[in-house]
Motif scaffolding. Structure first.
Motif, PDB file in Angstrom:
ATOM      1  N   PHE A   1       0.856  -1.068  -0.093  1.00  0.00           N
ATOM      2  CA  PHE A   1       0.070   0.036   0.192  1.00  0.00           C
ATOM      3  C   PHE A   1       0.839   1.224  -0.147  1.00  0.00           C
TER       4      PHE A   1
ATOM      5  N   VAL B   1      -5.221  -7.543  -5.239  1.00  0.00           N
ATOM      6  CA  VAL B   1      -5.208  -7.428  -3.836  1.00  0.00           C
ATOM      7  C   VAL B   1      -6.307  -8.130  -3.083  1.00  0.00           C
ATOM      8  N   LYS B   2      -5.862  -8.455  -1.771  1.00  0.00           N
ATOM      9  CA  LYS B   2      -6.840  -9.363  -0.874  1.00  0.00           C
ATOM     10  C   LYS B   2      -6.759  -8.442   0.393  1.00  0.00           C
ATOM     11  N   GLY B   3      -7.981  -8.260   0.797  1.00  0.00           N
ATOM     12  CA  GLY B   3      -8.450  -7.559   1.746  1.00  0.00           C
ATOM     13  C   GLY B   3      -9.920  -7.866   2.456  1.00  0.00           C
ATOM     14  N   ARG B   4     -10.331  -7.085   3.348  1.00  0.00           N
ATOM     15  CA  ARG B   4     -11.666  -7.189   4.109  1.00  0.00           C
ATOM     16  C   ARG B   4     -12.776  -5.989   3.633  1.00  0.00           C
TER      17      ARG B   4
ATOM     18  N   SER C   1      -6.796  -3.625   3.054  1.00  0.00           N
ATOM     19  CA  SER C   1      -5.722  -4.748   2.922  1.00  0.00           C
ATOM     20  C   SER C   1      -5.023  -4.738   4.255  1.00  0.00           C
ATOM     21  N   LYS C   2      -4.360  -5.794   4.316  1.00  0.00           N
ATOM     22  CA  LYS C   2      -3.647  -5.892   5.488  1.00  0.00           C
ATOM     23  C   LYS C   2      -2.632  -4.963   5.786  1.00  0.00           C
ATOM     24  N   ASP C   3      -1.846  -4.230   5.073  1.00  0.00           N
ATOM     25  CA  ASP C   3      -1.050  -3.397   5.120  1.00  0.00           C
ATOM     26  C   ASP C   3      -1.386  -2.086   4.795  1.00  0.00           C
ATOM     27  N   SER C   4      -2.924  -1.744   4.930  1.00  0.00           N
ATOM     28  CA  SER C   4      -3.231  -0.475   4.464  1.00  0.00           C
ATOM     29  C   SER C   4      -3.425   0.231   5.669  1.00  0.00           C
TER      30      SER C   4
ATOM     31  N   TRP D   1      -8.979   1.102   0.415  1.00  0.00           N
ATOM     32  CA  TRP D   1      -8.991   1.078  -1.292  1.00  0.00           C
ATOM     33  C   TRP D   1     -10.342   1.263  -1.542  1.00  0.00           C
TER      34      TRP D   1
ATOM     35  N   SER E   1     -14.255 -11.358   3.458  1.00  0.00           N
ATOM     36  CA  SER E   1     -12.958 -11.440   3.007  1.00  0.00           C
ATOM     37  C   SER E   1     -13.225 -11.639   1.541  1.00  0.00           C
TER      38      SER E   1
ATOM     39  N   GLN F   1     -11.183 -10.811  -2.630  1.00  0.00           N
ATOM     40  CA  GLN F   1     -10.001 -10.644  -3.449  1.00  0.00           C
ATOM     41  C   GLN F   1     -10.539  -9.845  -4.696  1.00  0.00           C
TER      42      GLN F   1
END
Length: 359
Positions: A157, A174-177, A203-206, A211, A233, A235
């Motif tokens: 990110f 990108v994967k996220g919630r 995302s995990k790193d945002s 996004w 969850s 993608q």
């Protein structure tokens, strides 16, 4: 005279020695596994705690501070001034041709089409809408599995927010919630797009920065709403478009990465748990299978060796005699007094022996 110590080679066919060897090999294996885990610094964080100056964590914190989330503010125009919008080098094609002559799908995007896209501006400008709807039509015409196979993993990110022009028009995953998913009004377009959905995900790193994704279709049963508490969850596979400016819930203007996707891939709770546990379960089952086969082979070898040893001459020599009480009842007993009397009767007196020796 030299005395040589007679050395005997130990028999490794006995069950006792085989068990000892097996324990030795197992202990060596446990030692190597323990050495492997002990060599990792993360294995000791439960005792020492995570170091404050860890390079990865420090780099993430510094990079987060360097990200510019602000929206470009345009100055007010004077009565005699006007502002022109940039024009693309090429106009968007009137129709989307997603396949090549050989039948393969073409996922490439002409970078000249995206040259006038501007980062950190509020909303979508008029001169950007043509390229936006063209990308929406392109991802809708290409099968989802082809897009996912052709896409590259999304950069961190931090990187995509600081180097946005570098990734514009690239197909990434990108994967996220998912936090929000709502229908969006469709503007008039020449590509026949009738449905449009807007999603916001993390995302995990945002961290706390989301996004934004625009797509034309949704998977069946995916939750929709402005505040999804369970945060499904997902993608996202699509084209990166720009740093999109939007008004946040706190009333501030911020920017977020905007992606153009065909469909959101949703992992329901049961499927997500199965997908997360299936990878670990596969390795665990494989490990237990290998251990089971190895143990079965060793037990089989031990059994064969025991059978061979029981038929050998060494085993017969090593057999212990029957020392039970039943075997001792037939042994003839002797009284020590009787033995001494018999010895006394057989040997002559000492005085007679002395007299016989005199001349």
């Amino acid at each position: 005279m030299r005395f040589h110590k007679q050395s005997t080679t130990p028999s490794y066919f006995s069950r006792r020695d085989q068990i000892r060897l097996f324990r030795l090999v197992a202990a060596i294996g446990v030692i190597f596994i323990a050495m492997h885990y002990a060599s990792k610094p993360s294995s000791w964080y439960w005792l020492t705690g995570r170091p404050k100056d860890e390079p990865a964590a420090q780099q993430t914190d510094v990079s987060q501070k360097e990200i510019d989330f602000s929206v470009k503010q345009e100055t007010e125009l004077k009565p005699d001034e006007f502002r022109t919008e940039p024009t693309p080098e090429i106009k968007p094609p009137e129709a989307v041709n997603s396949q090549l002559k050989n039948g393969e799908y073409d996922v490439r995007v002409d970078p000249r089409l995206l040259n006038p896209i501007t980062d950190s501006t509020l909303g979508i400008r008029d001169h950007e809408s043509g390229a936006l709807y063209y990308l929406l039509a392109k991802v809708a015409a290409i099968p989802q599995n082809i897009l996912e196979q052709s896409a590259d993993p999304a950069p961190p990110f931090v990187v995509i927010m600081t180097e946005s022009p570098k990734y514009r028009g690239q197909l990434i995953t990108v994967k996220g919630r998912l936090k929000r998913l709502t229908p969006l009004k469709v503007n008039e377009n020449s590509y026949g797009i009738e449905h449009l959905y807007e999603g916001w995900f993390f995302s995990k790193d945002s961290g706390t920065h989301p996004w934004r994704v625009l797509c034309t279709r949704l998977p069946q049963g995916i939750p929709q709403g402005t505040n999804l508490k369970n945060m499904p969850s997902v993608q996202i596979t699509g084209y990166y478009f720009k740093k999109y400016g939007y008004p946040s819930a706190a009333g501030k203007l911020q920017t977020a990465p905007l992606m153009i996707a065909g469909q959101i891939r949703w992992f329901p709770p049961a499927a997500a748990e199965t997908a997360s546990s299936s990878g670990a379960a596969k390795y665990v089952v494989s490990l237990f299978l290998v251990i089971g086969v190895a143990l079965a082979f060793m037990i089989w070898r031990f059994t064969i060796n025991d059978q061979q040893f029981s038929r050998s001459k060494t085993a017969r020599l090593m057999e212990r005699p029957d020392m039970s009480m039943e075997s001792l009842k037939d042994i003839e007993t002797v009284d020590i007094n009787d033995v001494l009397k018999q010895l006394g009767q057989k040997s002559p007196p000492a005085s007679d022996q002395t007299d016989q020796q005199k001349p």
